[in-house]
Motif scaffolding. Sequence first.
Motif, PDB file in Angstrom:
ATOM      1  N   SER A 146       0.823  -1.207   0.000  1.00  0.00           N
ATOM      2  CA  SER A 146       0.000   0.000   0.000  1.00  0.00           C
ATOM      3  C   SER A 146       0.859   1.260   0.000  1.00  0.00           C
ATOM      4  O   SER A 146       0.514   2.256  -0.639  1.00  0.00           O
ATOM      5  CB  SER A 146      -0.927  -0.004   1.221  1.00  0.00           C
ATOM      6  N   GLU A 161      -5.510  -1.478  -2.284  1.00  0.00           N
ATOM      7  CA  GLU A 161      -6.198  -0.612  -1.336  1.00  0.00           C
ATOM      8  C   GLU A 161      -7.462  -1.266  -0.792  1.00  0.00           C
ATOM      9  O   GLU A 161      -7.828  -1.062   0.368  1.00  0.00           O
ATOM     10  CB  GLU A 161      -6.536   0.731  -1.997  1.00  0.00           C
ATOM     11  N   ALA A 162      -8.120  -2.078  -1.627  1.00  0.00           N
ATOM     12  CA  ALA A 162      -9.309  -2.804  -1.163  1.00  0.00           C
ATOM     13  C   ALA A 162      -8.917  -3.823  -0.088  1.00  0.00           C
ATOM     14  O   ALA A 162      -9.561  -3.907   0.968  1.00  0.00           O
ATOM     15  CB  ALA A 162      -9.996  -3.504  -2.336  1.00  0.00           C
ATOM     16  N   TYR A 188      -6.241  -3.685   1.723  1.00  0.00           N
ATOM     17  CA  TYR A 188      -5.747  -2.934   2.874  1.00  0.00           C
ATOM     18  C   TYR A 188      -6.916  -2.480   3.758  1.00  0.00           C
ATOM     19  O   TYR A 188      -6.845  -2.567   4.994  1.00  0.00           O
ATOM     20  CB  TYR A 188      -4.942  -1.722   2.403  1.00  0.00           C
ATOM     21  N   SER A 189      -7.987  -2.013   3.139  1.00  0.00           N
ATOM     22  CA  SER A 189      -9.163  -1.571   3.891  1.00  0.00           C
ATOM     23  C   SER A 189      -9.775  -2.723   4.684  1.00  0.00           C
ATOM     24  O   SER A 189     -10.178  -2.558   5.846  1.00  0.00           O
ATOM     25  CB  SER A 189     -10.214  -0.974   2.941  1.00  0.00           C
ATOM     26  N   MET A 215      -7.398  -3.651   7.621  1.00  0.00           N
ATOM     27  CA  MET A 215      -7.463  -2.669   8.697  1.00  0.00           C
ATOM     28  C   MET A 215      -8.789  -2.761   9.448  1.00  0.00           C
ATOM     29  O   MET A 215      -8.851  -2.473  10.650  1.00  0.00           O
ATOM     30  CB  MET A 215      -7.274  -1.255   8.136  1.00  0.00           C
ATOM     31  N   ARG A 216      -9.839  -3.184   8.766  1.00  0.00           N
ATOM     32  CA  ARG A 216     -11.108  -3.389   9.467  1.00  0.00           C
ATOM     33  C   ARG A 216     -10.994  -4.566  10.427  1.00  0.00           C
ATOM     34  O   ARG A 216     -11.501  -4.521  11.556  1.00  0.00           O
ATOM     35  CB  ARG A 216     -12.227  -3.634   8.453  1.00  0.00           C
ATOM     36  N   ASP A 257       0.014   7.584   5.770  1.00  0.00           N
ATOM     37  CA  ASP A 257      -0.198   6.136   5.734  1.00  0.00           C
ATOM     38  C   ASP A 257       1.061   5.388   5.325  1.00  0.00           C
ATOM     39  O   ASP A 257       1.450   4.400   5.953  1.00  0.00           O
ATOM     40  CB  ASP A 257      -1.318   5.795   4.741  1.00  0.00           C
ATOM     41  N   ASP A 273     -11.213   5.499  15.894  1.00  0.00           N
ATOM     42  CA  ASP A 273     -11.398   4.251  15.148  1.00  0.00           C
ATOM     43  C   ASP A 273     -11.961   3.119  15.992  1.00  0.00           C
ATOM     44  O   ASP A 273     -12.502   2.147  15.461  1.00  0.00           O
ATOM     45  CB  ASP A 273     -10.059   3.801  14.551  1.00  0.00           C
TER      46      ASP A 273
END
Length: 463
Positions: free
Chosen positions: A90, A220-221, A223-224, A227-228, A327, A461
């Motif tokens: 990322s 990025e998908a 990574y999202s 991170m969730r 980031d 978060d």
Amino acid sequence: MTGFVLFNVAIMLIFILVLFIMQRKHISFTKRVFTGLGIGVIYGFILQYFTEPDSEALLTTVDWFNLVGSGYVKFLQMIVMPLVFISILSAFTKLKLTNNIGKISSLILAILIGTTAVAAAVGITATFAFDLEAVQIEQGEAENVRGVELEEKYGTTVEGKTMPQQILELIPANPFLDLTGARPTSTISVVIFAAFLGFAYLGVRRKQPEQAELFAKIVEAFYSIIMRVVTLILRLTPYGILAIMTKTVATSNLDAIVKLGKFVVASYAALLVMFLIHLILLAIGGLSPMKYLKKAFPVLVFAFTSRTSAGALPMNIKTQKQMGVSDGIANFSGSFGLSIGQNGCAGIYPAMLAIMVAPTVGIDPFTPSFIATVIVVVAISSFGVAGVGGGATFAALLVLSALNLPVALAGLLISVEPLIDMGRTALNVSGSMTSGVLTSRITGDLDKEKYNSEAEALEADII
């Protein structure tokens, strides 16, 4: 299961319920973490008072507590390798970062390795100031057994390997094997593999921008999503710290700690000095050390209680972002800091051990040439140290073997190893975050307004 064990487990469940009610009432994450920490310390001392550290009842009780404490750490370790891998990728896909990729990675590595060399010097100074020698420590059955284990591990890891051969161990011959964390150097190997993919992406972006754009969106998908998952796991932090701290305090051998108190005090004196050096470096960079302390404190507390730098990686990255670090730089410094330049485990501890062990083979440890050699060896050996429990031992094996010193004597400190490892891990994480903040500051990438804000780290978060 005896009545005593059932009672202990029931009490733990009540404490967990209290933390759950606090969460439902939307009490801040930081307050819940410190509540879990405080309750764990008090409950641990109560168990310590009513039982012996090695009693069957306490060991059975702790075994049940591990479902929460160790289970939480395993969840964190579960996400570490995917997070390291996708974080590096990322970082490469972010245009702002990739324009300065060489400068940024070089700065992070220079700060990590440089502070590790300084940490080694601090450890040597502490050993000299407290007049520590391995011959001063009594060898009991546990120490002898640990010494034998270290010799066996030494024989299967670093014995007979030259420094170039040890460096070759960092290269991922099978990246899929390293993604499982199978080797002590797996983390740095994953970083190297992800970096190769990142540089390949840069090449493709110049020649085939459409394919590169698709790849960046996929990264990025992922990574999202990762991170969730991290956020979901971090919500369990108060419960994990409660169980981990209860176990740590309840099972600590207070008699052994008293006997080795001089080494414990010297270790924490060195760790504190090195932490102050981190704050001084931030001040030299024109940043408020107090702002850093306030935002870094929750992740440092977690690192202290859990004793895993790898497990602290998700909180490390999120905290850096709360400090205004981009980031990409947060991903780089957090991931690199897992295996390179760990100030506590790979800096202070191996240096102190080398100085203590040297007199047993007739070496004067305080000659300038030996001190310089120790600092250089420690800095070089800091590459590839695992960021999980046992990383300090592996670092010590590398340093002692490189200096031709007996590795079995490292087993002398087994009784106080968990206590010292808590401080070492917190310092490791602080060094990683400091490298990210300073790199952002030097490159002009730091959001100073966000760094100086009063918002509590992670609160945005984690609910």
